[in-house]
Design an enzyme around this catalytic site. Structure first.
Site, PDB file in Angstrom:
ATOM      1  N   HIS A 118      68.277  39.131  57.388  1.00 53.43           N
ATOM      2  CA  HIS A 118      68.957  39.744  58.425  1.00 53.43           C
ATOM      3  C   HIS A 118      69.364  41.345  58.011  1.00 53.43           C
ATOM      4  O   HIS A 118      69.888  42.097  58.739  1.00 53.43           O
ATOM      5  CB  HIS A 118      70.363  38.961  58.484  1.00 53.43           C
ATOM      6  CG  HIS A 118      71.193  39.030  57.445  1.00 53.43           C
ATOM      7  ND1 HIS A 118      71.489  37.932  56.459  1.00 53.43           N
ATOM      8  CD2 HIS A 118      72.350  39.837  57.284  1.00 53.43           C
ATOM      9  CE1 HIS A 118      72.549  38.405  55.759  1.00 53.43           C
ATOM     10  NE2 HIS A 118      72.986  39.433  56.175  1.00 53.43           N
ATOM     11  N   ASP A 122      66.313  33.066  55.535  1.00 56.89           N
ATOM     12  CA  ASP A 122      66.858  34.283  55.599  1.00 56.89           C
ATOM     13  C   ASP A 122      66.453  35.035  54.429  1.00 56.89           C
ATOM     14  O   ASP A 122      67.126  35.459  53.374  1.00 56.89           O
ATOM     15  CB  ASP A 122      68.398  34.302  55.590  1.00 56.89           C
ATOM     16  CG  ASP A 122      68.956  35.631  55.864  1.00 56.89           C
ATOM     17  OD1 ASP A 122      68.382  36.636  56.029  1.00 56.89           O
ATOM     18  OD2 ASP A 122      70.212  35.541  55.729  1.00 56.89           O
ATOM     19  N   ASP A 134      77.253  57.539  35.990  1.00 58.73           N
ATOM     20  CA  ASP A 134      78.186  56.458  35.586  1.00 58.73           C
ATOM     21  C   ASP A 134      78.239  56.712  34.078  1.00 58.73           C
ATOM     22  O   ASP A 134      77.001  56.822  33.203  1.00 58.73           O
ATOM     23  CB  ASP A 134      77.800  55.249  35.962  1.00 58.73           C
ATOM     24  CG  ASP A 134      78.067  55.318  37.434  1.00 58.73           C
ATOM     25  OD1 ASP A 134      78.750  55.838  37.996  1.00 58.73           O
ATOM     26  OD2 ASP A 134      77.002  54.334  38.296  1.00 58.73           O
ATOM     27  N   SER A 188      75.575  40.913  51.676  1.00 57.21           N
ATOM     28  CA  SER A 188      74.498  40.224  52.063  1.00 57.21           C
ATOM     29  C   SER A 188      73.191  40.830  51.185  1.00 57.21           C
ATOM     30  O   SER A 188      73.154  41.870  51.065  1.00 57.21           O
ATOM     31  CB  SER A 188      74.470  40.648  53.388  1.00 57.21           C
ATOM     32  OG  SER A 188      75.439  39.646  54.185  1.00 57.21           O
ATOM     33  N   GLU A 199      72.782  52.098  40.638  1.00 54.11           N
ATOM     34  CA  GLU A 199      74.291  52.582  40.787  1.00 54.11           C
ATOM     35  C   GLU A 199      75.239  51.570  40.058  1.00 54.11           C
ATOM     36  O   GLU A 199      74.775  50.496  39.763  1.00 54.11           O
ATOM     37  CB  GLU A 199      74.480  52.287  42.320  1.00 54.11           C
ATOM     38  CG  GLU A 199      75.806  52.672  42.952  1.00 54.11           C
ATOM     39  CD  GLU A 199      76.021  54.196  43.454  1.00 54.11           C
ATOM     40  OE1 GLU A 199      76.180  54.998  42.691  1.00 54.11           O
ATOM     41  OE2 GLU A 199      75.661  54.401  44.695  1.00 54.11           O
TER      42      GLU A 199
END
Length: 270
Positions: A61, A118, A86, A217, A78
């Site tokens: 999705h 999914d 960082d 998600s 990240e």
């Protein structure tokens, strides 16, 4: 492309509600998915996990296109979305690595029936440079594919930069993680009207104020297994969907990676 078990799953060191700040290097396989929404800046609305230096797994999705947004970018390395580079304890990570997308393959049975299967694989236009802060996660092997590999009540870890506060919809700036317990399948049959958890899914969560939430998600559900090379982190699930109000003692649904492993491997080696 690299798919080397010996080099995967190592960690040098809440969609997350009630989570904790991750340490720098703790989850080097987690990536962010960036979408073009027509604005000057990308909107980072989903997560994923590196499987190789060119392959990312996420939720199907998360890769669907619409008139309002289009997935264009994968970002690796990240940690804090407000800083690049960082740093922690006077040690700094390299700059983040952004890659364009070469191709996307959703599972052919996604949303057949609704909400199920999914899962998707994203191929990057060029490999990321692997280092201590950008590494693939391990895929399950024989010993992690048995029914006892994931037990009822066992806490599994999910991570992401999703919503921290349901009232303000504030998103995390620092990568968050939280442990969610595995639940009996029937606990997820009330998540959506008419939904029935399939054998291809994991039901987990239902702990007050501890959950994956909007923006997480597609991110990984993880478990550490002992291996001959020491403890390694393995991918056991992918964040799929959950209750409208995150952290409300309603469980979430996670796509089971062991079930889809043959499909994933077939599409990685093509």
């Amino acid at each position: 492309m690299t798919l080397d078990v010996a080099e995967s799953g190592y960690s040098a060191s809440n969609r997350i509600i009630g989570g904790h700040d991750a340490a720098l290097e703790q989850f080097p396989w987690i990536v962010r998915l960036g979408y073009n929404t027509g604005d000057a800046e990308l909107d980072w609305m989903c997560g994923g996990a590196l499987l190789t230096d060119r392959h990312v797994v996420t939720a199907a999705h998360c890769v669907q296109t619409s008139d309002e947004y289009n997935l264009t970018t994968i970002r690796a390395g990240e940690h804090n979305t407000q800083t690049d580079r960082d740093c922690a304890l006077r040690v700094c990570a390299p700059a983040v690595q952004d890659r364009n997308i070469k191709s996307i393959k959703s599972h052919s049975q996604y949303n057949k029936p609704e909400y199920h299967n999914d899962l998707a694989l994203v191929v990057l236009d060029k490999p990321v440079q692997l280092n201590d802060y950008v590494l693939p996660i391990c895929l399950p092997r024989r010993e992690q594919l048995t029914p006892a590999a994931v037990r009822l009540g066992e806490p599994l870890v999910v991570a992401g930069w999703g919503t921290l506060n349901m009232t303000t919809e504030q998103r995390a700036t620092v990568l968050q993680y939280v442990a969610v317990p595995v639940l009996p399948p029937e606990r997820c049959n009330r998540v959506n009207q008419g939904f029935r958890l399939a054998s291809t899914e994991i039901c987990a969560g239902a702990t007050l104020n501890k959950d994956a939430c909007g923006g997480d998600s597609g991110g990984p559900m993880m478990k550490v297994f002992d291996t001959p090379d020491g403890p390694k982190t393995f991918l056991v699930g992918v964040v799929s969907f959950g209750p409208t109000i995150c952290g409300s003692k309603q469980p979430g649904v996670y796509t089971s990676v062991p079930h889809f492993l043959p499909w994933m491997l077939d599409n990685i080696v093509k």
